[in-house]
Design a protein around this motif. Sequence first.
Motif, PDB file in Angstrom:
ATOM      1  N   GLN A   1     -10.392   0.597  -1.085  1.00 35.54           N
ATOM      2  CA  GLN A   1      -9.117   0.790  -1.769  1.00 35.54           C
ATOM      3  C   GLN A   1      -8.397  -0.526  -2.058  1.00 35.54           C
ATOM      4  OE1 GLN A   1      -9.024   3.745  -3.270  1.00 35.54           O
ATOM      5  NE2 GLN A   1      -6.993   4.259  -2.516  1.00 35.54           N
ATOM      6  N   MET A   2      -8.657  -1.524  -1.232  1.00 39.28           N
ATOM      7  CA  MET A   2      -7.977  -2.806  -1.412  1.00 39.28           C
ATOM      8  C   MET A   2      -8.228  -3.397  -2.796  1.00 39.28           C
ATOM      9  SD  MET A   2      -8.564  -4.568   2.315  1.00 39.28           S
ATOM     10  CE  MET A   2      -8.169  -3.650   3.809  1.00 39.28           C
ATOM     11  N   THR A   3      -9.444  -3.188  -3.299  1.00 38.43           N
ATOM     12  CA  THR A   3      -9.759  -3.684  -4.635  1.00 38.43           C
ATOM     13  C   THR A   3      -9.646  -2.583  -5.690  1.00 38.43           C
ATOM     14  OG1 THR A   3     -12.114  -3.353  -4.119  1.00 38.43           O
ATOM     15  CG2 THR A   3     -11.219  -5.571  -3.854  1.00 38.43           C
TER      16      THR A   3
ATOM     17  N   MET B   1       0.150   7.465  -6.460  1.00 35.28           N
ATOM     18  CA  MET B   1       0.723   6.388  -7.278  1.00 35.28           C
ATOM     19  C   MET B   1       1.363   5.376  -6.330  1.00 35.28           C
ATOM     20  SD  MET B   1       4.072   6.660  -9.741  1.00 35.28           S
ATOM     21  CE  MET B   1       3.344   8.022 -10.645  1.00 35.28           C
ATOM     22  N   LEU B   2       1.063   4.107  -6.526  1.00 35.42           N
ATOM     23  CA  LEU B   2       1.668   3.081  -5.682  1.00 35.42           C
ATOM     24  C   LEU B   2       3.171   2.979  -5.950  1.00 35.42           C
ATOM     25  CD1 LEU B   2      -0.925   0.160  -5.897  1.00 35.42           C
ATOM     26  CD2 LEU B   2      -0.514   1.666  -3.941  1.00 35.42           C
TER      27      LEU B   2
ATOM     28  N   VAL C   1       6.015  16.446  -3.575  1.00 35.79           N
ATOM     29  CA  VAL C   1       5.434  15.106  -3.636  1.00 35.79           C
ATOM     30  C   VAL C   1       5.772  14.444  -2.302  1.00 35.79           C
ATOM     31  CG1 VAL C   1       5.535  12.848  -4.777  1.00 35.79           C
ATOM     32  CG2 VAL C   1       5.681  14.954  -6.139  1.00 35.79           C
ATOM     33  N   GLN C   2       4.823  13.740  -1.713  1.00 29.61           N
ATOM     34  CA  GLN C   2       5.039  13.207  -0.363  1.00 29.61           C
ATOM     35  C   GLN C   2       4.682  11.725  -0.264  1.00 29.61           C
ATOM     36  OE1 GLN C   2       3.939  15.667   3.246  1.00 29.61           O
ATOM     37  NE2 GLN C   2       2.426  14.023   3.486  1.00 29.61           N
ATOM     38  N   GLN C   3       5.355  11.058   0.627  1.00 26.62           N
ATOM     39  CA  GLN C   3       5.064   9.657   0.949  1.00 26.62           C
ATOM     40  C   GLN C   3       3.657   9.528   1.524  1.00 26.62           C
ATOM     41  OE1 GLN C   3       8.110   7.755   3.411  1.00 26.62           O
ATOM     42  NE2 GLN C   3       6.539   7.121   4.855  1.00 26.62           N
ATOM     43  N   GLY C   4       2.969   8.434   1.188  1.00 21.19           N
ATOM     44  CA  GLY C   4       1.638   8.203   1.732  1.00 21.19           C
ATOM     45  C   GLY C   4       1.331   6.719   1.809  1.00 21.19           C
ATOM     46  N   PHE C   5       0.065   6.404   2.096  1.00 14.97           N
ATOM     47  CA  PHE C   5      -0.372   5.021   2.229  1.00 14.97           C
ATOM     48  C   PHE C   5      -1.742   4.902   1.574  1.00 14.97           C
ATOM     49  CE2 PHE C   5      -0.737   1.053   4.925  1.00 14.97           C
ATOM     50  CZ  PHE C   5       0.505   0.540   4.581  1.00 14.97           C
ATOM     51  N   ALA C   6      -1.890   3.958   0.670  1.00 16.28           N
ATOM     52  CA  ALA C   6      -3.079   3.876  -0.180  1.00 16.28           C
ATOM     53  C   ALA C   6      -4.387   3.712   0.581  1.00 16.28           C
ATOM     54  CB  ALA C   6      -2.921   2.727  -1.174  1.00 16.28           C
ATOM     55  N   THR C   7      -4.337   3.123   1.770  1.00 14.82           N
ATOM     56  CA  THR C   7      -5.579   2.861   2.485  1.00 14.82           C
ATOM     57  C   THR C   7      -6.036   4.005   3.377  1.00 14.82           C
ATOM     58  OG1 THR C   7      -4.282   1.687   4.159  1.00 14.82           O
ATOM     59  CG2 THR C   7      -5.365   0.351   2.456  1.00 14.82           C
ATOM     60  N   ASN C   8      -5.209   5.078   3.504  1.00 21.89           N
ATOM     61  CA  ASN C   8      -5.701   6.165   4.351  1.00 21.89           C
ATOM     62  C   ASN C   8      -5.325   7.585   3.919  1.00 21.89           C
ATOM     63  OD1 ASN C   8      -3.004   6.484   5.241  1.00 21.89           O
ATOM     64  ND2 ASN C   8      -3.321   5.142   6.999  1.00 21.89           N
ATOM     65  N   SER C   9      -4.208   7.779   3.216  1.00 22.93           N
ATOM     66  CA  SER C   9      -3.721   9.138   2.954  1.00 22.93           C
ATOM     67  C   SER C   9      -4.727  10.005   2.206  1.00 22.93           C
ATOM     68  CB  SER C   9      -2.406   9.090   2.173  1.00 22.93           C
ATOM     69  OG  SER C   9      -1.407   8.466   2.937  1.00 22.93           O
ATOM     70  N   GLU C  10      -5.272   9.504   1.106  1.00 26.21           N
ATOM     71  CA  GLU C  10      -6.213  10.302   0.327  1.00 26.21           C
ATOM     72  C   GLU C  10      -7.421  10.690   1.170  1.00 26.21           C
ATOM     73  OE1 GLU C  10      -6.879   9.098  -4.000  1.00 26.21           O
ATOM     74  OE2 GLU C  10      -5.752   7.390  -3.215  1.00 26.21           O
ATOM     75  N   TYR C  11      -7.944   9.709   1.918  1.00 30.83           N
ATOM     76  CA  TYR C  11      -9.120   9.993   2.743  1.00 30.83           C
ATOM     77  C   TYR C  11      -8.801  11.086   3.763  1.00 30.83           C
ATOM     78  CZ  TYR C  11     -13.063   9.529   5.879  1.00 30.83           C
ATOM     79  OH  TYR C  11     -14.175   9.808   6.641  1.00 30.83           O
ATOM     80  N   GLN C  12      -7.660  10.975   4.419  1.00 30.64           N
ATOM     81  CA  GLN C  12      -7.323  11.930   5.467  1.00 30.64           C
ATOM     82  C   GLN C  12      -7.104  13.341   4.920  1.00 30.64           C
ATOM     83  OE1 GLN C  12      -3.970  10.020   7.257  1.00 30.64           O
ATOM     84  NE2 GLN C  12      -5.220   8.681   8.539  1.00 30.64           N
ATOM     85  N   TYR C  13      -6.362  13.456   3.825  1.00 30.58           N
ATOM     86  CA  TYR C  13      -6.086  14.782   3.281  1.00 30.58           C
ATOM     87  C   TYR C  13      -7.337  15.420   2.687  1.00 30.58           C
ATOM     88  CZ  TYR C  13      -1.100  14.863   4.158  1.00 30.58           C
ATOM     89  OH  TYR C  13       0.125  14.911   4.789  1.00 30.58           O
TER      90      TYR C  13
ATOM     91  N   PRO D   1       0.784  -1.249   0.000  1.00 35.67           N
ATOM     92  CA  PRO D   1       0.000   0.000   0.000  1.00 35.67           C
ATOM     93  C   PRO D   1       0.818   1.302   0.000  1.00 35.67           C
ATOM     94  CG  PRO D   1      -0.808  -1.546   1.659  1.00 35.67           C
ATOM     95  CD  PRO D   1       0.522  -2.063   1.193  1.00 35.67           C
ATOM     96  N   GLN D   2       2.143   1.245   0.173  1.00 33.61           N
ATOM     97  CA  GLN D   2       2.946   2.478   0.176  1.00 33.61           C
ATOM     98  C   GLN D   2       2.758   3.229  -1.143  1.00 33.61           C
ATOM     99  OE1 GLN D   2       5.585   2.976   2.983  1.00 33.61           O
ATOM    100  NE2 GLN D   2       4.733   4.942   2.378  1.00 33.61           N
TER     101      GLN D   2
END
Length: 426
Positions: free
Chosen positions: A363-365, A287-288, A261-273, A194-195
């Motif tokens: 997001q998993m799928t 982007m993964l 551009v910043q490091q994030g995590f696919a299962t939460n970063s977009e939702y949080q920001y 997910p990174q």
Amino acid sequence: MLALLLAFVLVAAACGDDDEEAAPQAPAEEPAEEPAEEPMEEPAEEPAEEPMEEPAEEPAEEPMEEPAEEPAEEPMEEPAEDMPVDLASVCPNPVVIQTDWFPQATHGLWYQLIDHANAAVDTNSASYSGPAVADPNLTIEIRGGGPLTGFQQEYSLLHADRDILLATTNLDAVISASAAFPTVGVFVPYDKHPQNFMWDPATHDISTIEDIRDSGATVLVSSNAVYAEALGAIGKLDPGQIDYSWDFSPARFVGEGGAIVQQGFATNSEYQYENSIEQWGREVSTMLVHDAGYPNYRTVQVHPDSVTEAADCLSLFVPLVQQAVVDFLANPGPALRITEHLSAEYSSPVPLSPEENEYATSQMTAVNLVGNGANDVLGDYEEDRVQAMIDITVPIFLGQGSDTVNPDVTAGDLYTNQFIDDSIGL
């Protein structure tokens, strides 16, 4: 204050992915399992008796045909679905599973295995235990990780505490400790790690990792982001644009108006920001790291001795975990509610919300985090991919002066597919 709290929860992304590269600390192991042979006996008995009595009176041909059809199918299906698996006779009791962070959606498959009606929470040890759905005579215990274990690495806990049978971690972390704390992977819960990288689409027109490189934008990552160093080494990023000073706070991304551009995590970063960080509160694009050229695995490891000592247990338990992924994706609600309850019980600085959990699961799928990989099997390792990670990371670890990595480590040292059930897939 909100930003600080969110900064802490974002550590999950880096801890799940990068913190594993830190120098190892200590160890664990486990049990053995057996088959679905008891369930297989019923089908063998019923068909053999009913048909055998009628043939005595009537033609030996009519009865012979009926048994061949009916018994062979009906009994064979029931055992596969309804008959319990005898885990208690071959597994350590309890089966202990060490996770890498506070309970969250990415751990949902583990909570899928427990009968929640009879489960208990121990806040002192940050553990949740209850009877296995597959065998009520076996207890499964799921332990929180990250801050809940003082950030002790999961591979070292497998050696330090031999009560632990399974631990979730990252393949690059496993490679980094391949000499000091060797472990063996038995299951891959996520086909893609997910990174990810995130940016402001209003500022940057980015579609590929090369676009990030060519933009010249600063790429802000945590101090132990091996993947960023690797992408710089293979020319996917410019090493000069990588800044390893990210403290997990959104402050700089927000303060610079999305210029970086910043490091994030696919299962939460977009939702949080987009939903929780009020100072930003708008769309981000991502982007993964996997798709950028760093094929890391989220992996479930065991102590090397467990591969033989707990073989009977793992032969039964690993297929149950494979099926748990399928079942969780089909009906994630019950397991997600447990993770939300536990994140509060364990005093997470940012307890999970149902909305964020639902987003994480979708997001998993949506971005193919969970999948069958190159074949139709869920959870198996690809040798070429493991070897690619060795080729990418070992030179980096050695260049950092690491004495915990085995310079001669092979793919076969790091994983086995022997416990995977090839019939289970998505």
